[in-house]
Design an enzyme around this catalytic site. Structure first.
Site, PDB file in Angstrom:
ATOM      1  N   GLY A  54       0.812  -1.209   0.000  1.00 20.18           N
ATOM      2  CA  GLY A  54       0.000   0.000   0.000  1.00 20.18           C
ATOM      3  C   GLY A  54       0.845   1.257   0.000  1.00 20.18           C
ATOM      4  CD  GLU A  82       8.795  -2.749  -6.884  1.00 21.05           C
ATOM      5  OE1 GLU A  82       7.600  -3.009  -6.667  1.00 21.05           O
ATOM      6  OE2 GLU A  82       9.287  -1.605  -6.720  1.00 21.05           O
ATOM      7  CB  THR A 117       0.123   4.116  -5.688  1.00 16.33           C
ATOM      8  OG1 THR A 117       1.407   3.616  -6.069  1.00 16.33           O
ATOM      9  CG2 THR A 117      -0.333   5.144  -6.702  1.00 16.33           C
ATOM     10  CB  THR A 140       5.114   8.463  -8.991  1.00 23.53           C
ATOM     11  OG1 THR A 140       4.884   9.552  -9.884  1.00 23.53           O
ATOM     12  CG2 THR A 140       4.726   7.168  -9.671  1.00 23.53           C
TER      13      THR A 140
END
Length: 392
Positions: A128, A250, A130, A136
């Site tokens: 959680g 990521e 955005t 962004t």
């Protein structure tokens, strides 16, 4: 260690892992994913199979029940999933979201959660961050957590929180100190582990968000949700760093998915170009068909090499922000170039669901938007690599 000491693997590295993933994915053919897409259903059976094989716990250290593998090995798992026609985004956050707990969690949090995440008893797939109005621009997020005794009271909203309805835990970023009261705008943000199972209906609401692809994304609403203070990860006000230092990992991981997508599209397009006969000859004999596929292959090979370099630097503990971002840019664009070539090669049949091209074409497009958009990658390169003024 110097950069010159870093070894970048060539060829098909981690062959045993690749073969293991291929065996599992062979039990989940295109028809399985087509059915899920049409029903907007979650690949529960596939996730269970990947979990049972230990692949989703690849990055969790052995002391916590994981495999303790390098980032490249985890990336290879995701690459092979997509190369086989599967859609690993349904579970890939199980690999990297736990990184905040691993790197910044207390000894108690690690012992409590990591073994159960590794075994699959707990799913930590929801992230959680955005929000609808800030996107962004993370430091301006409006979800707040206010300390009240031994709890924090959370109020706010998140969007594009994928897999929240198929996860037991959520990693949540919220502001614990108002923006106008901090010295640096990145201060005052905190990370929490939210137990979705005990929170639903008690200040937590999750709504499915319909999208172009079967991504299982949601909107999440917090209305006075009480989160135990012991679920704070990494210290109050230190959340931005917790999130930031996992971004290179990521980006490297999801870029492997794009490489897998590109391989699938190139293989599928080449096969069809050889089989499809028009004007008494295979269409692959025509340069108008052949050259776009060949260009996609070249782009994929270049992106793959950049990605291997980024993973090697990450494993060596060396700076890799530039390499991770460039790899993300090139891999996502190579996947889309291959998707376009495959769609064009199939012509009208590319739109037919039975060929599976249109579904995978839709899935491949998201890589240029999430988890970071192409424009933000270019902004990073412009500012941090080329030394130009900050553009935002």
């Amino acid at each position: 260690m110097k950069t010159t000491d870093v070894a970048v693997p060539l060829g098909e590295d981690y062959p045993e892992i690749r073969e293991g993933v291929r065996r599992i994915c062979a039990d989940f053919p295109d028809a399985y994913w087509k059915d899920l897409d049409e029903r907007e259903a979650y690949p529960t059976e596939w996730v269970k199979a990947m979990t049972a094989a230990g692949f989703l716990a690849a990055l969790i250290p052995e002391e916590y029940g994981g495999a303790g593998l390098p980032l490249r090995a985890a990336g290879v798992i995701l690459e092979e999933c997509h190369n086989a026609g599967c859609y690993a985004a349904a579970a890939h956050a199980q690999m990297y979201t736990m990184g905040s707990v691993l790197r910044h969690g207390s000894a108690g949090q690690k012992a409590k959660y990591l073994p159960r995440i590794a075994s699959g008893e707990l799913r930590l797939q929801a992230f959680g961050v955005t929000e609808p109005t800030t996107g962004t621009d993370t430091t301006k997020l409006k979800t707040k957590a206010v300390r009240d005794g031994d709890h924090y009271v959370v109020t706010g909203q998140k969007v594009w929180t994928s897999r929240a309805l198929h996860s037991d835990l959520m990693l949540l970023l919220a502001r614990t100190t108002p923006l106008d009261q901090v010295v640096k705008k990145t201060d005052g943000l905190s990370v929490f582990l939210v137990d979705i199972r005990t929170s639903l209906g008690k200040g937590l609401e999750i709504r499915p968000l319909k999208a172009m692809i079967n991504h299982h994304t949601t909107e999440v609403f917090f209305d006075g949700l009480r989160v135990p203070a012991e679920n704070l990860v990494g210290g109050e006000g230190k959340g931005f760093r917790c999130i930031l230092d996992g971004m290179n990992a990521e980006r490297i991981l999801v870029s492997h998915e794009s490489i897998g997508d590109a391989r699938w599209f190139i293989r599928t397009a080449s096969r069809y170009a050889n089989e499809r006969i028009v004007f008494d000859r295979p269409i692959g004999q025509n340069q108008g068909i052949q050259f776009p596929i060949a260009r996609a292959y070249a782009a994929m090979q270049g992106a793959d090499m950049m990605l291997r370099k980024a993973a090697a630097l990450f494993h060596a503990g060396l700076p890799c922000g530039e390499d991770a971002n460039v790899a993300k840019l090139l891999a996502s664009e190579a996947a889309w170039q291959a998707a376009e070539a495959c769609m064009q090669t199939h012509g009208g049949y590319g739109y037919a669901r039975e060929y599976h091209v249109e579904r995978r074409w839709r899935e491949a497009r998201i890589a240029q938007i999430a988890p970071i958009s192409t424009n933000l990658v270019l902004a990073y390169i412009g500012e941090h690599v080329l030394g130009m003024p900050r553009s935002y």
